[in-house]
Enzyme design. Structure first.
Site, short mmCIF file in Angstrom:
data_model
loop_
_atom_site.label_atom_id
_atom_site.label_comp_id
_atom_site.label_asym_id
_atom_site.label_seq_id
_atom_site.Cartn_x
_atom_site.Cartn_y
_atom_site.Cartn_z
N VAL A 1 -8.75 2.81 11.19
CA VAL A 1 -9.55 3.84 11.78
C VAL A 1 -10.60 2.99 12.74
O VAL A 1 -11.03 3.25 13.76
CB VAL A 1 -10.36 4.55 10.81
CG1 VAL A 1 -11.61 5.19 11.53
CG2 VAL A 1 -9.44 5.48 9.98
N GLN B 1 -12.51 2.53 3.75
CA GLN B 1 -12.57 1.07 4.39
C GLN B 1 -11.61 0.99 5.27
O GLN B 1 -11.24 -0.10 5.51
CB GLN B 1 -13.05 0.25 3.33
CG GLN B 1 -14.37 -0.05 2.85
CD GLN B 1 -15.37 -0.35 3.82
OE1 GLN B 1 -14.92 -1.24 4.85
NE2 GLN B 1 -16.53 0.17 3.63
N SER B 2 -11.11 1.99 6.08
CA SER B 2 -9.63 2.10 6.75
C SER B 2 -9.89 0.75 8.10
O SER B 2 -10.91 0.85 8.91
CB SER B 2 -9.46 3.21 7.29
OG SER B 2 -8.11 2.95 8.32
N ASN B 3 -9.31 -0.31 7.87
CA ASN B 3 -8.94 -0.98 9.34
C ASN B 3 -8.46 -0.51 10.49
O ASN B 3 -8.81 -0.72 11.58
CB ASN B 3 -8.29 -2.21 8.98
CG ASN B 3 -8.94 -2.94 7.73
OD1 ASN B 3 -9.93 -3.54 7.70
ND2 ASN B 3 -8.30 -3.21 6.69
#
Ligand SMILES: *Cc1c(COP(=O)(O)O)cnc(C)c1O
Length: 336
Positions: free
Chosen positions: A79, A75-77
């Site tokens: 990326v 759930q990388s912000n």
């Protein structure tokens, strides 16, 4: 400090607002609490990575790249914002997503940031937990280069000295705003992960000779490790900016009491903090970073870490897209 010496492109809406949290301030009875709205940077729902990417993507363009390569958790912000920046400058983002959180239900690998990554045509691949993700990302960049692409590798969180310039710049922006409104800032609190945000802020305040304590609430690492990581990167950023003198490790403050069971793992204090900010101020935090950062700030206030007559700023680093990966946490509010 003269940051126009560095290459930079425009990706976001700046300056971000600095607002007083009236209801939270009166509820907690002091100190006076302000919020710096870096959730409103505007790039694909915003967040703190936008500031770093303005410097990093400028470097990528200068290097002749046609592809951005990076890595993060599922759930990388980071990326998501990197994928959006790539589209904006006519590049594609290739990303490795680490399965660091595996117990949060079906939505987790499809909803929230992953859905937005799909819409941004991000080429992502899942990896099991525990690899050296920056090393894996560099390998991916090499394999893309062998296929004739021109990749530019951005480390996890955009956290190197170039990326941290974005937060040295944020330090300057905040000091200008506070000076213009006659606000004395006695402390700045935020969630700290890959360390670039805190490192850039500390290096920026040192360069400005504006001794505002920066309080990092760790979302993953133990205190000692986080202090070491932030200090190392703050020194590199300090050198890149060209500020004289040493940046002492005593300037780095981090707390690890709000991580809970681990990165991306919910805590009651995080759920309470997110619910409180939504109900009292109409502001959405996120379960992985800013929710734990706010839980940390509230915890420190309750422990008497700040004086009642002080003014502190919470840096909202964004991330609310991640709420949609954790729908079960807040469903009790629907009476479910
Ligand atoms: C990445 C991130 C952070 C942490 O910033 P670092 O520079 O990695 O320490 C905090 N909040 C949100 C929402 C993030 O996405």
């Amino acid at each position: 400090m003269h940051l126009a010496r560095f290459k930079r492109i425009s990706l976001g809406h700046f300056p971000t607002p600095l607002e007083r949290l009236d209801n939270l301030t009166s509820l907690l009875g002091g100190p006076e609490i302000w919020i710096k709205r870096d959730d409103c940077t505007g790039l694909a729902t915003g967040g703190n990575k936008t500031r770093k990417l303005e410097f990093l993507v400028a470097e990528a363009i200068a290097s002749g790249a046609d592809t951005l390569v990076t890595q993060g958790a599922t759930q990388s912000n980071h990326v998501r914002q990197t994928a959006a920046a790539a589209r904006k400058v006519g590049m594609t983002c290739h990303a490795l997503l680490e399965r660091r959180v595996t117990n949060q239900g079906e939505q987790y690998e499809q909803a929230g940031n992953v859905l937005l990554d799909d819409m941004l045509k991000c080429e992502y691949h899942f990896c099991d937990e525990g690899l050296d993700m920056n090393a894996e990302g560099l390998k991916l960049a090499e394999s893309l280069a062998e296929k004739g692409r021109k990749p530019y590798f951005i480390p996890g969180g955009g956290s190197n000295a170039i990326g941290a310039l974005g937060y040295a710049n944020a330090a300057q922006e905040l000091v200008y705003q506070a000076d213009a409104m006659g606000l004395r800032i006695d402390g700045l609190v935020h969630a700290t992960g890959s360390a670039g945000t805190q490192a850039g802020l500390v290096a920026g305040f040192v360069a400005l000779n504006a001794p505002i304590p920066v309080v990092g609430i760790s979302v993953r690492a133990k205190r000692e490790a986080q202090v070491t990581n932030v200090h190392k990167l703050a020194c590199a950023t300090h050198d890149l900016i060209g500020t004289r003198g040493d940046l002492d490790v005593n300037m780095i403050e981090a707390h690890d009491d709000y991580v809970g069971p681990g990165y991306g793992q919910p805590t009651d204090a995080m759920v309470d903090a997110i619910s409180l900010l939504a109900a009292e101020e109409g502001i959405f935090l996120d379960p992985v970073y800013s929710g734990k950062g706010m839980a940390g700030m509230i915890g420190l206030i309750q422990k008497g870490h700040f004086e009642k007559d002080e003014s502190i700023v919470f840096l909202h680093t964004g991330g609310s897209a991640g709420l949609f990966a954790y729908p079960h946490l807040f469903s009790k509010q629907r009476g479910a």
